[in-house]
Write an enzyme that holds these catalytic residues in place. Sequence first.
Site, mmCIF file in Angstrom:
data_model
loop_
_atom_site.group_PDB
_atom_site.id
_atom_site.type_symbol
_atom_site.label_atom_id
_atom_site.label_comp_id
_atom_site.label_asym_id
_atom_site.label_seq_id
_atom_site.Cartn_x
_atom_site.Cartn_y
_atom_site.Cartn_z
ATOM 1 N N GLU A 45 -21.665 1.385 -4.364
ATOM 2 C CA GLU A 45 -20.771 1.533 -5.765
ATOM 3 C C GLU A 45 -20.191 0.661 -5.589
ATOM 4 O OE1 GLU A 45 -18.957 5.479 -8.258
ATOM 5 O OE2 GLU A 45 -19.150 5.539 -6.081
ATOM 6 N N LYS A 114 -21.498 5.140 -15.254
ATOM 7 C CA LYS A 114 -21.734 6.525 -14.604
ATOM 8 C C LYS A 114 -21.149 7.348 -15.666
ATOM 9 C CE LYS A 114 -19.509 7.990 -10.495
ATOM 10 N NZ LYS A 114 -18.450 7.750 -8.890
ATOM 11 N N SER A 371 4.044 7.979 24.668
ATOM 12 C CA SER A 371 5.008 9.270 25.055
ATOM 13 C C SER A 371 4.735 9.857 26.287
ATOM 14 C CB SER A 371 5.312 9.961 23.931
ATOM 15 O OG SER A 371 4.307 10.862 23.765
#
Length: 713
Positions: A45, A114, A371
């Site tokens: 698309e 569309k 961490s």
Amino acid sequence: MGHYITVATCSLNQWALDFEGNLKRILESIRIAKERGAKLRVGPELEITGYGCFDHFLEGDTYLHSWEVLGKILESDDARNILLDIGMPVAHKNINYNCRVIILNGKILLIRPKMYLANDGNYRELRYFVPWSAMRHVEEYYLPRMIRNITGQSKVPIGDAVISTIDTCVGVELCEELFTPNSPHINMGLDGVEIFTNSSGSHHELRKLYRRIDLIKEATLKSGGVYLYSNQQGCDGDRLYYDGCALIAVNGQIVAQGSQFSLKDVEVLTATIDVEDVRSHRSISSRGMQATSVTAARNISSTPSSYPRIEADIALSDSGKNSKLRFMMPPTKPIKEFYHTPEQEITLGPACWLWDYLRRSNMSGYFLPLSGGIDSCSTAVIVYSMSRLVVEAVEKGDENIIQDVRRIVGESEDSMYIPRDPKELTGRIFHTCYMGTENSSKETRQRAKKLADSIGSYHIDLNMDNLVSAVHTLFALVTNRTPRYRVHGGSNTENLALQNIQARLRMLLAYLFAQLLPWVRNRNGSLLVLGSANVDECLRGYFTKYDCSSADICPIGSISKTDLRRFIGYAKDCFELPVLQEFLDAQPTAELEPITNEYVQNDEIDMGMTYKELSIFGRLRKNQKCGPFSMFTKLVHEWGNELRPTQIAIKVKRFFYYYAINRHKMTTLTPSYHAESYSPDDNRFDLRPFLYNSAWSWQFSRVDALTQDMENE
């Protein structure tokens, strides 16, 4: 003989507004399709512009350049003797449409707009385009002068029509149209269309592929037909990763399936089908009765009875001298469709997204505050997965990736550098740093160091107590007041403020090191900072605004803690990283408060809810659209065997209170890879207020009243 047709669909890694690169990839896909004998090729698309142009679809330049690119395709010798389905935006009568342009031998046959637009979740197509509402109707479209000079045509049909070739009939269905209840393929199939193309811009979301494949199979299971599904692939410049997985289905069975996660810029999928199989599948009287009755019903309505058919002077099947050769090539047989597990999806999707982002941003690598907890661990392992995918592609001889790697690591164009080992490549492009304080434990420091050693990242271990102390001292000097942690007798306000000092200083240090570490290593460029806040913490707001979760991008920002733990368990064995077991065994803790013999900070205790509960709250809030009252009523049925209504009400009200007071944090959330359907990303996916009445007085009173009734029964 003469009924065998080779068809091609593709996944292209298009990039918004990269007209030159997009054209190159489109032409490459056409060349590959023709080399494999295909006579029909369908692409993703809006492949000319890239799907994620957003408000650029409101600019005239976007339409101008799209026609310029289409002109190049029309002029190309590669585009001859093959029917092409190309995606681009088209303006007609001052209205913008999302269109497919069907071309053959330098001519435009049809512009098909569309008809049903995606306009929820991650999609806002109605902001840019208008749906074509005239079913089975075409108008004249007057071509731009540049295209007239190429094709010799002044006008072409635009609208809802199908393509009639010498030997079959082809119809177009665009992305969202497949997902609608009355999809166009139903009526097209009843009107004799045998091959359906679907061009999509469908993003990856965990566990989503099942639905997509089921719909594609169903599209031809009852009515018969050949279905070609094409999808965008890669990062289009935003939070989404388009996951490819081109498909070809025949009569409800998958005959070809492309990769869902790939570093390839162009992937073409082909299959040889026998169109007689479609005709045989449809040769039942009930279908014929329905087809004729639908046509008869249309004859007495204002809607045209049949689709306009645009003739294409091409036979998709071979005939004459090639027919015997094609007859010897059997049709592609059905296959069992393949699905990745959620753990594999996390391993592959965010890793591909990170690679696209890195190679297209012209940066030198990534920086991550590591961490010692499972969130930053997951982020680091995803980067390592990216390195593994890159090395695999290099070993297969992908020249595009080899050139990208050389540019990113700072090698010259004529360098012979080839990454052979994921750890070595990781060491060049990935930088980690443990930023400890007096509140950090030796266990998290050791875990961070061991993980960095295992994956090969360039690792720094530092203490930032002097910085924290300087801020404490400055505040005390200015105000003559000295805040204390809760364990030292301070209030909740003092305790939270002292925690936030550490968190925000880590963000400052992350950007400092990201800018200067390449310079320290005598290299050019700078690094992208990675965040590591998961979707559940974002939903609850359990992070400091502008702390080290504030970064350039975050690969796990839409992944739940539960799924991250499963991913780490999978990666431990798949990547042979035994150190990951230590992260799975550790209790989640922010380590922002002093550790004493009686107290160790714990995330779930701090939040007042578990990560599992947060996932449930998130899905009810977003997916099932529940407010406090409806969430409570649903959870009474779900949790009623374990908890009393009063206990459930407390949990629901606690969630909505913290959700409300922390929603403002979503306005500054680091752009995150979209992977989960209940993501609280405020920027586009989850559009909600960020200033709430956190008392929820009316809603909570209704919950309390119902709770009392239940308890009194």
